[in-house]
Design an enzyme around this catalytic site. Structure first.
Site, mmCIF file in Angstrom:
data_model
loop_
_atom_site.group_PDB
_atom_site.id
_atom_site.type_symbol
_atom_site.label_atom_id
_atom_site.label_comp_id
_atom_site.label_asym_id
_atom_site.label_seq_id
_atom_site.Cartn_x
_atom_site.Cartn_y
_atom_site.Cartn_z
ATOM 1 N N ASP A 96 124.588 46.039 -3.168
ATOM 2 C CA ASP A 96 124.540 47.448 -3.538
ATOM 3 C C ASP A 96 124.120 48.213 -2.286
ATOM 4 O O ASP A 96 123.067 47.921 -1.719
ATOM 5 C CB ASP A 96 123.489 47.605 -4.645
ATOM 6 C CG ASP A 96 123.559 48.949 -5.341
ATOM 7 O OD1 ASP A 96 124.548 49.683 -5.144
ATOM 8 O OD2 ASP A 96 122.617 49.250 -6.088
ATOM 9 N N ARG A 120 131.801 42.407 -4.678
ATOM 10 C CA ARG A 120 131.041 42.988 -5.777
ATOM 11 C C ARG A 120 131.940 43.283 -6.972
ATOM 12 O O ARG A 120 133.008 43.845 -6.842
ATOM 13 C CB ARG A 120 130.392 44.298 -5.324
ATOM 14 C CG ARG A 120 129.755 45.026 -6.469
ATOM 15 C CD ARG A 120 128.943 46.211 -6.030
ATOM 16 N NE ARG A 120 128.574 46.998 -7.192
ATOM 17 C CZ ARG A 120 127.731 48.006 -7.159
ATOM 18 N NH1 ARG A 120 127.169 48.344 -6.018
ATOM 19 N NH2 ARG A 120 127.437 48.678 -8.241
ATOM 20 N N ARG A 148 123.822 42.440 -9.286
ATOM 21 C CA ARG A 148 124.878 42.800 -8.349
ATOM 22 C C ARG A 148 124.801 41.982 -7.069
ATOM 23 O O ARG A 148 123.722 41.628 -6.591
ATOM 24 C CB ARG A 148 124.847 44.293 -8.045
ATOM 25 C CG ARG A 148 123.474 44.798 -7.746
ATOM 26 C CD ARG A 148 123.340 46.268 -8.056
ATOM 27 N NE ARG A 148 123.585 46.591 -9.453
ATOM 28 C CZ ARG A 148 123.920 47.812 -9.866
ATOM 29 N NH1 ARG A 148 124.051 48.787 -9.022
ATOM 30 N NH2 ARG A 148 124.115 48.042 -11.136
ATOM 31 N N ASP A 166 123.414 51.979 -0.899
ATOM 32 C CA ASP A 166 123.195 53.349 -1.357
ATOM 33 C C ASP A 166 122.825 54.263 -0.198
ATOM 34 O O ASP A 166 121.971 53.910 0.622
ATOM 35 C CB ASP A 166 122.025 53.403 -2.356
ATOM 36 C CG ASP A 166 122.362 52.787 -3.703
ATOM 37 O OD1 ASP A 166 123.549 52.804 -4.085
ATOM 38 O OD2 ASP A 166 121.428 52.297 -4.368
#
Ligand code: ROI
Length: 158
Positions: free
Chosen positions: A90, A78, A87, A92
């Site tokens: 990702d 990334r 991206r 989270d």
């Protein structure tokens, strides 16, 4: 936790990340939602995203988990291109049991959780009765979404 990708074969990126998550110390992947295709939030001149959520068990504390996730993102290649832009992967932290946390580097529940159809709808698939700390039932958060641009991916590709 939430997973998203819109570059370099997103389905492959998400699957790779799930495998790596399961190999983190003291961590297992319990269950994952389907993969969803979703229109980008943010700049519209980027590819659609593939999104999913997974439930983990871990003995890592939230900040240790965060740095492990950042390690996986970097290992997959990334690079940040622009704010709210495309991206490769990702990862989270969305929720962590019923923890609430507000630090410069990490907010739990995730600060954008209530605005994100691509998080709430996959979450509903794996935890329909979830209560989001300080924000009420997942069911109600979904009812308050203005619009959703999400489709189960298997209907279109793979
Ligand atoms: N939009 C969608 N649909 N899915 C994402 O995972 C996602 N992630 C982001 C931004 C750029 C805000 N938009 C997104 O970080």
């Amino acid at each position: 936790m939430g997973l998203g990708s819109n570059l370099s074969n997103p389905v492959k990126q998400i699957n790779q990340a799930v495998v790596t998550l399961g190999s983190l110390p003291k961590t297992s992947v319990i269950t994952c939602s389907k993969l969803y295709g979703s229109a980008p939030q943010g700049p519209q001149d980027q590819p659609d995203f593939v999104n999913a959520v997974c439930q983990l068990t871990t003995e890592l504390l939230p900040l240790a988990l965060l740095s492990a996730l950042q390690g996986i993102e970097l290992a997959q290649g990334r690079v940040k291109k622009r704010h709210w832009g495309e991206r490769l992967i990702d990862l989270d932290i969305l929720l962590f049991d019923d923890v609430t946390l507000s630090l410069p580097e990490l907010t739990i529940p995730h600060i954008e959780i209530s605005n994100r159809d691509f998080v709430l709808i996959p979450l509903f698939e794996i935890a329909p009765d979830l209560i989001v700390p300080n924000q009420g039932s997942l069911r109600n958060l979904i009812a308050q979404l203005k619009t959703t641009y999400l489709h189960p991916l298997s209907l279109f590709t793979v």
